[in-house]
Motif scaffolding. Structure first.
Motif, PDB file in Angstrom:
ATOM      1  N   UNK A   1       0.476  19.656  15.137  1.00 28.22           N
ATOM      2  CA  UNK A   1       1.715  20.267  15.510  1.00 28.22           C
ATOM      3  C   UNK A   1       2.493  19.340  16.555  1.00 28.22           C
ATOM      4  N   UNK A   2       3.669  19.392  16.719  1.00 30.86           N
ATOM      5  CA  UNK A   2       4.388  18.625  17.441  1.00 30.86           C
ATOM      6  C   UNK A   2       4.567  19.360  18.733  1.00 30.86           C
TER       7      UNK A   2
ATOM      8  N   UNK B   1       0.832  -1.349   0.071  1.00 32.56           N
ATOM      9  CA  UNK B   1      -0.202  -0.070   0.023  1.00 32.56           C
ATOM     10  C   UNK B   1       0.811   1.188  -0.005  1.00 32.56           C
ATOM     11  N   UNK B   2       0.562   2.102  -0.979  1.00 32.63           N
ATOM     12  CA  UNK B   2       1.122   3.509  -0.782  1.00 32.63           C
ATOM     13  C   UNK B   2       0.540   4.400  -0.480  1.00 32.63           C
ATOM     14  N   UNK B   3       1.081   5.481   0.287  1.00 36.78           N
ATOM     15  CA  UNK B   3       0.417   6.551   0.701  1.00 36.78           C
ATOM     16  C   UNK B   3       1.321   7.754   0.792  1.00 36.78           C
ATOM     17  N   UNK B   4       0.433   8.861   0.790  1.00 35.85           N
ATOM     18  CA  UNK B   4       1.389  10.214   0.677  1.00 35.85           C
ATOM     19  C   UNK B   4       1.340  10.506   2.295  1.00 35.85           C
ATOM     20  N   UNK B   5       2.363  11.099   2.358  1.00 34.68           N
ATOM     21  CA  UNK B   5       2.640  11.477   3.797  1.00 34.68           C
ATOM     22  C   UNK B   5       3.616  12.743   3.920  1.00 34.68           C
ATOM     23  N   UNK B   6       3.822  13.202   5.063  1.00 33.45           N
ATOM     24  CA  UNK B   6       4.218  14.457   5.601  1.00 33.45           C
ATOM     25  C   UNK B   6       5.469  14.053   6.651  1.00 33.45           C
ATOM     26  N   UNK B   7       6.816  14.636   6.608  1.00 39.64           N
ATOM     27  CA  UNK B   7       7.646  14.368   7.491  1.00 39.64           C
ATOM     28  C   UNK B   7       8.039  15.673   8.420  1.00 39.64           C
ATOM     29  N   UNK B   8       7.889  15.462   9.410  1.00 44.50           N
ATOM     30  CA  UNK B   8       8.162  16.794  10.439  1.00 44.50           C
ATOM     31  C   UNK B   8       9.156  16.378  11.345  1.00 44.50           C
TER      32      UNK B   8
END
Length: 126
Positions: free
Chosen positions: A123-124, A66-73
């Motif tokens: 937010x982290x 499964x491919x999924x768009x993500x954001x890295x913070x």
């Protein structure tokens, strides 16, 4: 996102400015229900530098087909970085003690990033 959290390894795909994608297999750990990754090569890693340089860089992960768009913070909280190190030790330490020590070393630990589903970024803690 559960597929990613349950995986031993994921494929991290980062889009280049010219439209090409590069892929890198990385370990993923979970702390408090959130997924985290690190660069095994610290700040020298091309994918890590690209993500830091341009917040609009497209990133995808693949796990269990499964491919999924993500954001890295980036994670800057030292306490959270230590907990992520503990998660690496717990998940991978018995099987791969040498690589885990490298992943928990200062160079790699400074590249800790939270992996969040695209569109679901919060937010982290400061």
């Amino acid at each position: 996102m559960n597929t990613v959290m349950d995986a031993a390894e994921i494929v991290l795909r980062v889009r280049h400015a010219d439209g090409r994608w590069s892929a890198r297999t990385v370990w993923v750990v979970v702390v408090d229900g959130e997924a985290y990754v690190r660069s095994a090569f610290g700040r020298r890693s091309v994918w890590y530098r690209r993500v830091l340089r341009d917040a609009d860089t497209q990133v995808e992960v693949e796990a269990a087909g499964v491919r999924q768009a993500v954001v890295l913070q980036p994670v800057e909280d030292p306490g959270l970085v230590r907990r992520v190190s503990g998660a690496y030790r717990a998940k991978y330490g018995l099987r791969w003690p040498g690589p885990v020590e490298s992943m928990n070393g200062p160079e790699a630990a400074t590249t800790t990033m939270r992996l969040t589903e695209a569109g679901q970024v919060s937010q982290l803690p400061a």
